[in-house]
Design an enzyme around this catalytic site. Structure first.
Site, PDB file in Angstrom:
ATOM      1  CG  ASP A  33      67.548  78.573 -37.395  1.00 58.33           C
ATOM      2  OD1 ASP A  33      68.253  77.595 -37.098  1.00 58.33           O
ATOM      3  OD2 ASP A  33      66.333  78.481 -37.657  1.00 58.33           O
ATOM      4  CG  HIS A  76      59.602  80.733 -32.881  1.00 55.15           C
ATOM      5  ND1 HIS A  76      58.567  80.069 -32.262  1.00 55.15           N
ATOM      6  CD2 HIS A  76      60.488  79.790 -33.270  1.00 55.15           C
ATOM      7  CE1 HIS A  76      58.830  78.775 -32.277  1.00 55.15           C
ATOM      8  NE2 HIS A  76      59.976  78.575 -32.882  1.00 55.15           N
TER       9      HIS A  76
HETATM   10  N1  CMC Z   1      61.167  89.577 -41.148  1.00 55.26           N
HETATM   11  C1  CMC Z   1      60.218  90.481 -41.456  1.00 55.26           C
HETATM   12  N2  CMC Z   1      58.912  90.363 -41.139  1.00 55.26           N
HETATM   13  C2  CMC Z   1      58.540  89.261 -40.495  1.00 55.26           C
HETATM   14  C3  CMC Z   1      59.460  88.256 -40.117  1.00 55.26           C
HETATM   15  C4  CMC Z   1      60.818  88.451 -40.474  1.00 55.26           C
HETATM   16  N3  CMC Z   1      61.740  87.541 -40.150  1.00 55.26           N
HETATM   17  N4  CMC Z   1      58.806  87.269 -39.478  1.00 55.26           N
HETATM   18  C5  CMC Z   1      57.511  87.619 -39.450  1.00 55.26           C
HETATM   19  N5  CMC Z   1      57.344  88.813 -40.035  1.00 55.26           N
HETATM   20  C6  CMC Z   1      56.099  89.585 -40.157  1.00 55.26           C
HETATM   21  C7  CMC Z   1      55.202  89.004 -41.234  1.00 55.26           C
HETATM   22  O1  CMC Z   1      55.434  89.631 -42.475  1.00 55.26           O
HETATM   23  C8  CMC Z   1      53.818  89.273 -40.677  1.00 55.26           C
HETATM   24  O2  CMC Z   1      53.519  90.629 -40.925  1.00 55.26           O
HETATM   25  P1  CMC Z   1      51.964  91.057 -41.189  1.00 55.26           P
HETATM   26  O3  CMC Z   1      51.209  90.681 -39.946  1.00 55.26           O
HETATM   27  O4  CMC Z   1      52.058  92.529 -41.403  1.00 55.26           O
HETATM   28  O5  CMC Z   1      51.524  90.308 -42.414  1.00 55.26           O
HETATM   29  C9  CMC Z   1      54.005  89.125 -39.175  1.00 55.26           C
HETATM   30  O6  CMC Z   1      55.389  89.398 -38.918  1.00 55.26           O
HETATM   31  C10 CMC Z   1      53.667  87.733 -38.657  1.00 55.26           C
HETATM   32  O7  CMC Z   1      54.420  86.810 -39.431  1.00 55.26           O
HETATM   33  P2  CMC Z   1      53.868  85.399 -39.896  1.00 55.26           P
HETATM   34  O8  CMC Z   1      54.623  84.977 -41.102  1.00 55.26           O
HETATM   35  O9  CMC Z   1      52.378  85.431 -39.962  1.00 55.26           O
HETATM   36  O10 CMC Z   1      54.297  84.539 -38.632  1.00 55.26           O
HETATM   37  P3  CMC Z   1      54.411  82.976 -38.567  1.00 55.26           P
HETATM   38  O11 CMC Z   1      54.237  82.590 -37.175  1.00 55.26           O
HETATM   39  O12 CMC Z   1      53.506  82.369 -39.598  1.00 55.26           O
HETATM   40  O13 CMC Z   1      55.934  82.694 -39.068  1.00 55.26           O
HETATM   41  C11 CMC Z   1      58.272  82.416 -39.066  1.00 55.26           C
HETATM   42  C12 CMC Z   1      56.988  82.417 -38.233  1.00 55.26           C
HETATM   43  C13 CMC Z   1      59.412  81.886 -38.218  1.00 55.26           C
HETATM   44  C14 CMC Z   1      58.097  81.482 -40.276  1.00 55.26           C
HETATM   45  C15 CMC Z   1      58.571  83.870 -39.545  1.00 55.26           C
HETATM   46  O14 CMC Z   1      58.793  84.694 -38.424  1.00 55.26           O
HETATM   47  C16 CMC Z   1      59.772  83.921 -40.494  1.00 55.26           C
HETATM   48  O15 CMC Z   1      59.591  83.776 -41.701  1.00 55.26           O
HETATM   49  N6  CMC Z   1      61.013  84.161 -39.973  1.00 55.26           N
HETATM   50  C17 CMC Z   1      62.204  84.136 -40.808  1.00 55.26           C
HETATM   51  C18 CMC Z   1      62.655  82.696 -41.050  1.00 55.26           C
HETATM   52  C19 CMC Z   1      63.271  82.072 -39.807  1.00 55.26           C
HETATM   53  O16 CMC Z   1      64.124  82.662 -39.152  1.00 55.26           O
HETATM   54  N7  CMC Z   1      62.861  80.841 -39.507  1.00 55.26           N
HETATM   55  C20 CMC Z   1      63.396  80.056 -38.355  1.00 55.26           C
HETATM   56  C21 CMC Z   1      62.340  79.875 -37.312  1.00 55.26           C
HETATM   57  S1  CMC Z   1      62.982  79.280 -35.730  1.00 55.26           S
HETATM   58  C22 CMC Z   1      63.676  77.730 -36.023  1.00 55.26           C
HETATM   59  C23 CMC Z   1      62.817  76.738 -36.697  1.00 55.26           C
HETATM   60  O17 CMC Z   1      61.585  76.721 -36.625  1.00 55.26           O
HETATM   61  O18 CMC Z   1      63.394  75.893 -37.327  1.00 55.26           O
END
Ligand code: CMC
Length: 435
Positions: free
Chosen positions: A369, A312
């Site tokens: 989720d 998140h």
């Molecule tokens: N699985 C594997 N690696 C992950 C994941 C994951 N679910 N989430 C983040 N990372 C890694 C990402 O690859 C990055 O690694 P690095 O720093 O080495 O490049 C690091 O963690 C930080 O991730 P980010 O993408 O920069 O983080 P963000 O804040 O931009 O993204 C997120 C947040 C929710 C989009 C992401 O965690 C994600 O894609 N999660 C899976 C999808 C998901 O479950 N979404 C629902 C979110 S909660 C409800 C809502 O908002 O509706």
């Protein structure tokens, strides 16, 4: 106190190329600090760059407080745990939109207003026949929501408070029917009339599944749905809410702004994650239940796969909604006598991820989720309807945020800057001279 103005602080000094500029600073009621860079470009020639708005707040807001480090979520000051235990979804909707918990009279009147505004125009429902039978319900719901603005086009001026109150009641009143109509469309079924005098969640289940009006919705189902909708009702400036505000900032009407929010929610990194989690769990199960392989794929930078339902932008310790949903999952499955092997698989996957240094170091925890789909499945809600369920829950939050912006009257049109990285000026060549 609700709607408190931010407290002014000392100006923040920024030194760029040896010259110091002062930016006004202020803090909110929970001491979150900010400084205003609105004039910095005019003064210094610099804009700030912030990929994904990770450290920018385009607004102050008194709707929802979220402390991601400590796993705190409050609507209008009330902890989510208390609302989840004691409130109804419609009570929470009122709280978000109007700022205080409703009195019994206000609640009764709101229920009555929603019922009075719940009937979707028959001709409008027929429009859904234009969509293919396997249309994703989020697409149908988006079209239907913006379509409502055509039905009420003389009563949706965002500057008119009476229009806004009507639009709020029409949207919350008709949304369950629109969701059910999108579902029924794919099953070749006609929408049935809503049930009067019953709870909002009970009526929703009736709209989804009743064939002849005799369907009785079990109390456990109403309770579980109420909990899920409350937990999804608002989450401050997330992707879809920011979209609603951005679209609304151009003075677009409430229906158009909410429809834009629905499309933003659809993506699998946001609300679409609930569908993606279920598809991921089913895939792992079919593939022999290999959890180590799944974790390895999620960590592999060469694969596009992410562990869906994990991570998140703001929560870096735990997501309080996920905690409540995980607990509810066990209770709902037990009380409905449903056995779902995917729940065990999800628990094993969570356990394995939480022990893995990759997830620990990056502070990736299960989000709202991760377990919600297992409850929806136990309620017989099909996977493609999971994200519309999220939209049904989030609707009051979107409305509250839009209304706060419009009532505040100080929000400027959302119009970010960019740093251009394309060609510098070049001369046009006729097609005959291009290589
Ligand atoms: N699985 C594997 N690696 C992950 C994941 C994951 N679910 N989430 C983040 N990372 C890694 C990402 O690859 C990055 O690694 P690095 O720093 O080495 O490049 C690091 O963690 C930080 O991730 P980010 O993408 O920069 O983080 P963000 O804040 O931009 O993204 C997120 C947040 C929710 C989009 C992401 O965690 C994600 O894609 N999660 C899976 C999808 C998901 O479950 N979404 C629902 C979110 S909660 C409800 C809502 O908002 O509706």
């Amino acid at each position: 106190m609700n709607n408190t103005k931010p407290t002014a602080g000392k100006p923040v000094q920024i030194t760029i190329d040896g010259k110091t500029y002062e930016c006004p600073s202020f803090s909110g009621t929970e001491n979150e600090k900010a400084f205003d860079i609105g004039k910095l470009r005019d003064q210094s020639g610099y804009v700030t760059f912030d990929n994904g708005y990770a450290n920018s707040s385009p607004t102050t807001s008194s709707v929802t407080y979220l402390d991601g480090d400590n796993g705190i979520l409050r609507y209008r000051g009330y902890p989510i745990e208390q609302l989840a235990e004691h409130a109804s979804f419609i009570e929470v909707a009122w709280l978000l939109i109007y700022g205080e918990l409703p009195t019994q009279n206000q609640l009764n009147q709101f229920h009555a207003d929603l019922e009075a505004n719940s009937v979707v125009d028959e001709k409008f429902i027929k429009l859904m026949d234009a969509f293919p039978k396997n249309a994703h319900p989020m697409a149908v719901l988006t079209a239907a929501t913006v379509g409502l603005s055509t039905v009420y086009q003389n009563e949706c001026d965002p500057g008119n408070k009476e229009h806004t109150e009507k639009s709020i009641r029409r949207l919350i009143g008709q949304f369950p029917s629109l969701c059910a109509a999108a579902y029924r469309h794919n099953h070749g079924d006609k929408l049935v009339p809503g049930k009067k005098g019953v709870d909002y969640c009970e009526n929703f289940m009736h709209l989804m599944y009743s064939k002849d009006g005799s369907y009785t919705v079990p109390k456990e189902i109403v309770k579980a749905l109420n909990l899920l909708l409350i937990l999804h009702a608002d989450h401050e400036q997330n992707c879809s809410t920011s979209t609603v505000r951005l679209v609304g900032s151009s003075s677009a009407n409430l229906y158009a702004s909410i429809a834009a929010g629905i499309t933003a929610l659809w993506g699998p990194l946001h609300g679409g994650a609930n569908q993606a989690v279920m598809e991921m769990l089913e895939h792992i199960q079919k593939d022999g239940g290999d959890i180590e392989k799944t974790i390895a794929a999620a960590k592999d930078k060469n694969s596009n796969f992410r562990l869906m339902g994990f991570g998140h932008r703001v929560y870096k310790n735990f997501d309080p909604r996920a905690k409540l949903i995980k607990k509810a999952c066990d209770n709902v499955l037990t009380s409905l006598g449903v056995k779902n092997p995917l729940l065990d698989l999800a628990k094993k996957l969570e356990e394995a991820a939480l022990k893995d240094p990759y997830f620990v170091e990056k502070k990736l925890y299960p989000n709202v989720d991760f377990y919600s789909g297992i409850i929806y499945s136990a309620l017989n809600i099909p996977t493609e309807m999971f994200t519309p369920m999220f939209a049904l829950g989030r609707l009051p939050g979107w409305i509250a945020q839009w209304k706060e912006m419009v009532d505040g009257g100080t929000t400027k049109i959302g119009r970010p800057r960019q740093i251009y990285t394309g060609y510098t000026a070049r001369n046009f060549k006729p097609v005959s001279e291009r290589g």
